[in-house]
Structures are given as C-alpha cells and as structure tokens.
Design a protein around this motif. Structure first.
Motif, short mmCIF file in Angstrom:
data_model
loop_
_atom_site.label_atom_id
_atom_site.label_comp_id
_atom_site.label_asym_id
_atom_site.label_seq_id
_atom_site.Cartn_x
_atom_site.Cartn_y
_atom_site.Cartn_z
N SER A 33 9.39 1.70 -6.73
CA SER A 33 9.33 2.99 -6.00
C SER A 33 7.93 3.24 -5.47
CB SER A 33 9.72 4.14 -6.93
OG SER A 33 11.02 3.95 -7.38
N ALA A 34 6.95 2.88 -6.27
CA ALA A 34 5.56 3.07 -5.83
C ALA A 34 5.24 2.19 -4.64
CB ALA A 34 4.62 2.76 -6.98
N GLU A 35 5.88 1.02 -4.59
CA GLU A 35 5.62 0.10 -3.48
C GLU A 35 6.03 0.70 -2.14
OE1 GLU A 35 7.31 -3.77 -3.95
OE2 GLU A 35 6.00 -4.26 -5.61
N TRP A 36 7.07 1.54 -2.14
CA TRP A 36 7.51 2.16 -0.89
C TRP A 36 6.40 3.03 -0.30
CZ3 TRP A 36 12.29 2.39 1.83
CH2 TRP A 36 13.26 1.54 1.33
N LYS A 37 5.56 3.57 -1.19
CA LYS A 37 4.50 4.45 -0.71
C LYS A 37 3.24 3.68 -0.32
CE LYS A 37 6.19 7.99 -3.79
NZ LYS A 37 5.99 8.66 -5.06
N THR A 38 3.02 2.56 -0.99
CA THR A 38 1.74 1.89 -0.79
C THR A 38 1.80 0.63 0.06
OG1 THR A 38 2.07 0.74 -2.86
CG2 THR A 38 0.76 2.74 -2.95
N ILE A 39 2.91 -0.07 -0.03
CA ILE A 39 2.95 -1.37 0.65
C ILE A 39 3.76 -1.29 1.93
CG2 ILE A 39 3.75 -3.76 0.45
CD1 ILE A 39 3.12 -3.63 -2.47
N TRP A 40 3.31 -1.96 2.93
CA TRP A 40 4.08 -2.11 4.15
C TRP A 40 3.75 -3.49 4.66
CZ3 TRP A 40 -0.28 0.59 3.51
CH2 TRP A 40 -1.35 0.32 4.34
N SER A 41 4.74 -4.15 5.19
CA SER A 41 4.50 -5.55 5.51
C SER A 41 4.11 -5.71 6.98
CB SER A 41 5.72 -6.37 5.19
OG SER A 41 6.80 -5.87 5.89
N ALA B 183 16.45 16.49 5.17
CA ALA B 183 17.28 16.12 4.01
C ALA B 183 16.85 16.93 2.80
CB ALA B 183 17.14 14.63 3.73
N SER B 184 17.81 17.31 1.98
CA SER B 184 17.46 18.07 0.78
C SER B 184 16.99 17.14 -0.33
CB SER B 184 18.66 18.89 0.32
OG SER B 184 19.74 18.05 0.08
N GLU B 185 17.44 15.92 -0.27
CA GLU B 185 17.04 14.94 -1.28
C GLU B 185 17.02 13.55 -0.66
OE1 GLU B 185 19.38 15.58 -4.82
OE2 GLU B 185 18.43 13.85 -5.77
N LEU B 186 16.09 12.76 -1.13
CA LEU B 186 15.99 11.40 -0.58
C LEU B 186 15.66 10.43 -1.71
CD1 LEU B 186 14.23 10.58 2.71
CD2 LEU B 186 13.74 9.16 0.77
N ARG B 187 16.33 9.30 -1.73
CA ARG B 187 16.05 8.29 -2.76
C ARG B 187 15.93 6.93 -2.09
NH1 ARG B 187 20.95 10.01 -6.43
NH2 ARG B 187 20.12 11.90 -7.29
N TYR B 188 15.07 6.10 -2.65
CA TYR B 188 14.96 4.76 -2.10
C TYR B 188 14.87 3.75 -3.22
CZ TYR B 188 10.27 6.77 -2.30
OH TYR B 188 9.15 7.47 -2.67
N SER B 189 15.36 2.58 -2.95
CA SER B 189 15.26 1.51 -3.96
C SER B 189 15.22 0.17 -3.26
CB SER B 189 16.45 1.58 -4.92
OG SER B 189 17.59 1.06 -4.30
N GLY B 278 18.42 -5.59 7.07
CA GLY B 278 19.09 -5.57 5.77
C GLY B 278 19.09 -4.21 5.11
N LEU B 279 18.40 -3.25 5.72
CA LEU B 279 18.34 -1.91 5.14
C LEU B 279 19.69 -1.19 5.27
CD1 LEU B 279 16.66 0.68 4.16
CD2 LEU B 279 16.40 1.15 6.59
N ARG B 280 20.04 -0.48 4.20
CA ARG B 280 21.24 0.36 4.23
C ARG B 280 20.82 1.79 3.96
NH1 ARG B 280 25.54 -2.03 0.22
NH2 ARG B 280 23.66 -2.31 -1.02
N ILE B 281 21.27 2.70 4.81
CA ILE B 281 21.00 4.12 4.57
C ILE B 281 22.34 4.82 4.33
CG2 ILE B 281 20.03 6.27 5.48
CD1 ILE B 281 18.09 4.70 7.14
N PHE B 282 22.45 5.44 3.17
CA PHE B 282 23.66 6.19 2.86
C PHE B 282 23.40 7.66 3.20
CE2 PHE B 282 23.51 2.56 0.03
CZ PHE B 282 24.78 2.03 0.15
N ILE B 283 24.25 8.22 4.00
CA ILE B 283 24.13 9.63 4.35
C ILE B 283 25.21 10.39 3.58
CG2 ILE B 283 24.17 11.34 6.24
CD1 ILE B 283 21.91 9.41 6.75
N ILE B 323 19.17 6.74 0.19
CA ILE B 323 20.24 7.73 0.19
C ILE B 323 19.64 9.05 0.65
CG2 ILE B 323 22.00 8.99 -1.11
CD1 ILE B 323 22.34 6.77 -2.97
N LEU B 324 20.26 9.63 1.65
CA LEU B 324 19.81 10.92 2.16
C LEU B 324 20.90 11.95 1.93
CD1 LEU B 324 18.47 9.20 5.20
CD2 LEU B 324 17.21 11.12 4.44
N TYR B 325 20.55 13.02 1.25
CA TYR B 325 21.51 14.09 0.99
C TYR B 325 21.19 15.29 1.90
CZ TYR B 325 22.86 11.61 -3.24
OH TYR B 325 23.31 10.66 -4.11
#
Lengths: 214, 350
Positions: A33-41, B183-189, B278-283, B323-325
């Motif tokens: 999660s931290a990488e999303w904020k700090t790293i960009w390729s 968005a009210s909430e946002l998650r990334y992984s 390859g990115l997927r965004i769920f709305i 994921i964007l809520y």
C-alpha cells in the motif's frame, strides 16, 4: 491419549502458523500500500530535469493554452444538459435531448444504424435559421415507408425548430417540436434544444465555436 | 497395597534424587500410578509452556527468515538491475539496463503475458529515488504527470484523471475539467500502476445495458396484432360491463409513454473497468441493501483474505486493482456512461 495430545499440538501449530502468516501478510500488505504512494515506474534522471519547477510551470502554461477561449458549448449526454460557457463561466444551462442508443435494422438486414450522439470535441460548422430537414434513408425505414427517389420528397420543414448548428457528419444542435421529451434520450444522434434556449446559444456561437460532448 | 520390588527401587531412586529427605514409604503411599507420579513431578507445567513457546518462536523465526530471504533476494536482483543506470550514460543506460533486465532477469521471467508493470521497473525506480528529498520527488512526480497529461490534452478526445489522494475521478478535455466525481472510499492493492497513460479496454458488468434493436417491419406486424387483440378484449369487456352496470362514467386513459432508449438509469451501478496495463478498477455504489452487503463482504475479504493471498503470491506479478465506492448510484452510472472503450487517462498519487 497420545492421539489427542498430538491433535492438540497440531492444532496449536496450525493456529500459530496461521497467525504468523496473517501477521506477515499484513506487513506485506502495508508495504504494498505504501508503494502506491511512493513508487512510480518511470526512468528518473534528476540531472536531465534541470529546474523541474520551471518545467512544471511551463507545462502547466502549455496545457492552459490548450483550453478553449471565448464561447464554447459543453453537452452532457448522460444528464441531457447543455452548458454555454464563456472562458470558465457558465452563461446558459439548458435541458436537451440526445441520442437514444437504439439500433435500427433495415428489413433484410443489409444496413443498420446506431442512434448515438457522438462524443468528443467538435466545431460549429454551419449556422442555419429556419432549417429544413432532409430526411435520410433511416427516417423512412423507421416509419416502414418506401425510400423516395426524388430529393423533394425528403425535405420536411418545421421539424428542426427555428435554429440549427451543424457540427459535422449530419449532426446538428437544433430546436424541437417535442419539448415534452427534453431531458430524455430520444434522438437519432442530434441534440434537441428548446427554441428559446437555442436562440441564445445560436446568437453567442459562431462558425468554429468548440463543442465538447461526453 | 502391594508394591513390586523393582518398582520400589525405581521410586526410591527417583525420590532420592528429586525430593531429597522425603521417605520412600511416604511417597509410595501417595503415588499409586505412573500418571499420578508424573503430575507430582515439579516443573511439569512450566516445561510444557516452555515447549509451546519454543515451538511458537520456531514458527515465527522460520516465517521471518523466509521473508528476510525473499527481501534480500529482491534487493539483490534490484541492485543488479540498477547497475547500468548508474553509469555515465544515465537515462539511456538505465533504459537499456532495465530492458536487459526485463529480458534476462528473474522478475522478467515471472512477468505475466499481460503488459503489467514489471517488478524490475518498480524496484529500479524505488532505488533510483533514494537519496532525493521528498519535496523534489513531488515536483518530479508532478512533472511526469504534467508531461503525460499534455500528451492527452493535445488530442481532441476527452480523457480521465484519477487522483488517488483526493479520491476524485475527472473527465477532462484540453486540460479543462468537464465533469468530476468524488468517491467516498477508495482502496488499492497489488503492484502500483505506473505513472503513464493507460487505456480502457473494456467494461464488465453483471447486468450490462442492452441496446434496443428496432426492426420496423416486424415491429409493425407485432403492433398490429397486439392492437387487434387489445381491441377485441376491450369490446368483450365493454359488453360484459354493459350487461352488469347500466351507467358508469368514462375514465380518460392515463398518458403514459415508455421511451425506447438507452438512458443513464439503465447503466449498472456495480461494474469493472479493465485497462491495457492489467489494472482493474471496480466501481461500486452504496445504494440499496444488496450493495451494502456486497461492500461489507468486500471489506471483510480486503482485510483478511487479500493480504494473505498477496503474501502467498508475492513472488508472482500481482495485478493492480482499485475499488471506488460512490454514495450515489447515479455517479457510478454516469461513469459507466462516459467511460467508453478506448478512453485514455492517468492514475496518480500526488
């Protein structure tokens, strides 16, 4: 007895291992999660970017220069709204009707039409007062009527209202008789506006005025 | 109680060793079985706890060592990949080195067939930003973003900008904001997405909107048949009513019309946007019980299963996902409407 002890030990081991995996997973998850904020390729070469602040200011100016100047029109086809803008100020907002998205198939399946309002950037190409509608083939097919061979049979007056702004490929922003349907997606791709609203848009725009449709 | 001589000796030896001055007779009286004997042994519970603790430590250390080893291996491979970039040729050498690493490096071998951002690239950038102050990094990042946006703003098509920090999704044309959604909430992984232009390849929804197809000839025949049937029914009904009630005031038919069109309300509120990298965004929209239930389930999975899944698959390429809520269903529907296939945009964390 030995079996139960062994089972207890195994359970404890599995439980502790699971805990350990979950803990490590969370460490890994937080790291990602931290990488999303700090790293960009991208290739980062600070030496090549002399005075990045100055470069940023120059880029911002370049982008700002691309903004439309003077009067322009924005059409939101989802909400069926038209905004007449001057620089960044909205000077007129109107309810419109845009493309229905319906597909018309010619009997026999030779040709088909998709009634969508095109999206993107366009320019006003023609300005017409008291326009006549030259009905295309699909207008007759839709009514299940034979397609006329003479041009005169295609012309219909009064259907497009008092004004029309052409923006290419046969698409127009025009007036309408069906004001009850404004705010709905009912057209064949054109943008219908109430005549009194269109008058102001018509007068403010000139040939070359930008139109943004999304 | 009868005590066998052998057992007696054994007990006596143990008794002497452990209890010192306690007499054998006294002990043999109290200890009738081997089980009782074990329970009486001093330090039994403590030993058991010690054993459990040592097993726990062993498990922790083993997992930690696995993790440390993998981190060391990652650093080693990253160092190998960065080496050419530190040469005199700077950027060119770096690119060539990265390209070479992509061809030969272990990360490249593991890379999926999709154009996902490679691990090597991320590590290279991670290493190359070390030692640069954060303020400078921010400026450089903005610089890269502006460069990418300038590319998009030059074209006549509209594009999107997703700001992960502000949780805003904007539609822009010529650098000007056309529409903005918050968005009210946002998650990334998964692996972070590269700061570059990405293209929407397709949208996936459980119930995608379907365009209505008009076939006038067939439709007219169908309408005529329906009208005929309706008229027949109306006549029959009227006749029946007339026979029952002699006088009844006539009610005007209600003016209802259904537009045969594809409108914003026909768009789904929950769907997936798939991008070329390859990115997927769920709305997701939070409207309705069904959606709230879905969100609760996703939150649970996001905090429990996904971290474990990512940890177990940490050596392979993790597909980035967001994921964007949205609080309003119409916002989600509006995005579905405006995000047409082939739409380009940038995703960034300022």
């Amino acid at each position: 007895m030995k079996f139960w002890k062994l089972l207890l030990w195994l359970t404890a081991l599995v439980y502790l291992s699971t805990l350990a995996i979950v803990a490590l997973s969370w460490v890994n998850h937080l790291k990602l999660s931290a990488e999303w904020k700090t790293i960009w390729s991208f290739e980062l070469d600070p030496k090549a970017r002399v005075k990045p602040e100055a470069q940023n200011a120059a880029l911002k100016k370049k982008i700002r220069d691309l903004h439309p100047r003077g009067v322009y029109i924005i059409i939101d086809s989802a909400e069926n709204r038209l905004y007449l803008k001057k620089d960044s100020q909205t000077i007129k907002e109107a309810v419109v009707s845009t493309g229905s998205g319906v597909i018309l198939v010619e009997p026999g399946g030779k040709r088909s039409w998709q009634f969508d309002t095109p999206k993107g950037e366009f320019f006003v190409k023609s300005k017409i007062q008291n326009p006549y509608w030259v009905k295309p083939d699909w207008a007759f097919i839709e009514e299940n009527e034979p397609i006329p061979k003479k041009m005169e049979d295609r012309v219909e007056a009064g259907v497009l209202g008092d004004y029309a702004l052409g923006f290419g490929q046969g698409y127009f922003i025009h007036g309408t008789l069906y004001t009850r349907l404004l705010g709905r997606n009912v057209t064949h791709g054109c943008v219908r506006v109430a005549d009194k609203d269109l008058e102001e848009v018509f007068k403010a725009s000139r040939i070359g005025t930008r139109i943004y449709i999304y | 109680m009868k005590i066998e001589p052998e057992r007696k000796d054994e007990n006596s030896q143990r008794g002497r060793g452990l209890r010192g001055g306690v007499s054998i007779e006294a002990l043999t009286k109290t200890m009738s079985t081997r089980r009782n004997e074990k329970e009486m042994r001093p330090g039994g519970r403590g030993r058991r706890l010690q054993a459990i603790f040592s097993v726990f430590l062993a498990v922790i250390f083993s997992f930690s060592s696995i993790n440390i080893n993998s981190l060391l291996a990652q650093n080693r491979s990253a160092r190998q990949e960065i080496l050419p970039a530190t040469g005199k040729n700077g950027k060119k050498a770096g690119t060539a080195g990265a390209a070479a690493a992509q061809k030969t490096g272990p990360a490249a071998v593991r890379a999926s067939s999709q154009a996902t951002p490679s691990r090597a690239e991320h590590q290279a950038s991670a290493a190359s930003i070390r030692g640069i102050p954060e303020a400078t990094l921010k400026i450089l990042k903005e610089n890269k973003f502006l460069e990418e946006e300038f590319k998009l703003a030059r074209s006549p098509r509209y594009y999107f900008v997703l700001n992960l920090k502000e949780k805003t999704l904007e539609l822009r044309a010529r650098g000007m904001v056309l529409k903005s959604w918050k968005a009210s909430e946002l998650r990334y992984s998964g692996k972070p997405v590269p700061l570059q232009v990405t293209t929407l390849t397709h949208k996936t929804a459980l119930n995608p909107p379907e365009r209505k197809v008009l076939n006038p000839a067939e439709q007219q025949a169908e309408e005529a048949r329906k009208a005929e049937e309706q008229a027949r029914r109306a006549i029959a009904k009227k006749e029946k009513e007339n026979s029952q009630k002699p006088e009844q005031p006539q009610v005007a038919p209600v003016d209802t019309f259904e537009v045969e069109a594809l409108e914003i309300t026909d768009m789904p509120g929950s769907y997936e946007l798939n991008f070329d990298d390859g990115l997927r965004i769920f709305i997701r929209s939070k409207s309705g019980f069904k959606e709230k239930f879905r969100q609760a389930r996703e939150t649970l999975l996001w905090n429990t299963w996904y971290p474990v899944k990512h940890f177990l698959n940490r050596k392979s390429e993790l597909r980035p996902q967001l994921i964007l809520y949205f609080d309003n269903l119409r916002d989600a529907q509006g995005i579905y409407w405006s995000f047409i296939d082939g739409l380009e945009g940038i995703i960034w964390f300022p």
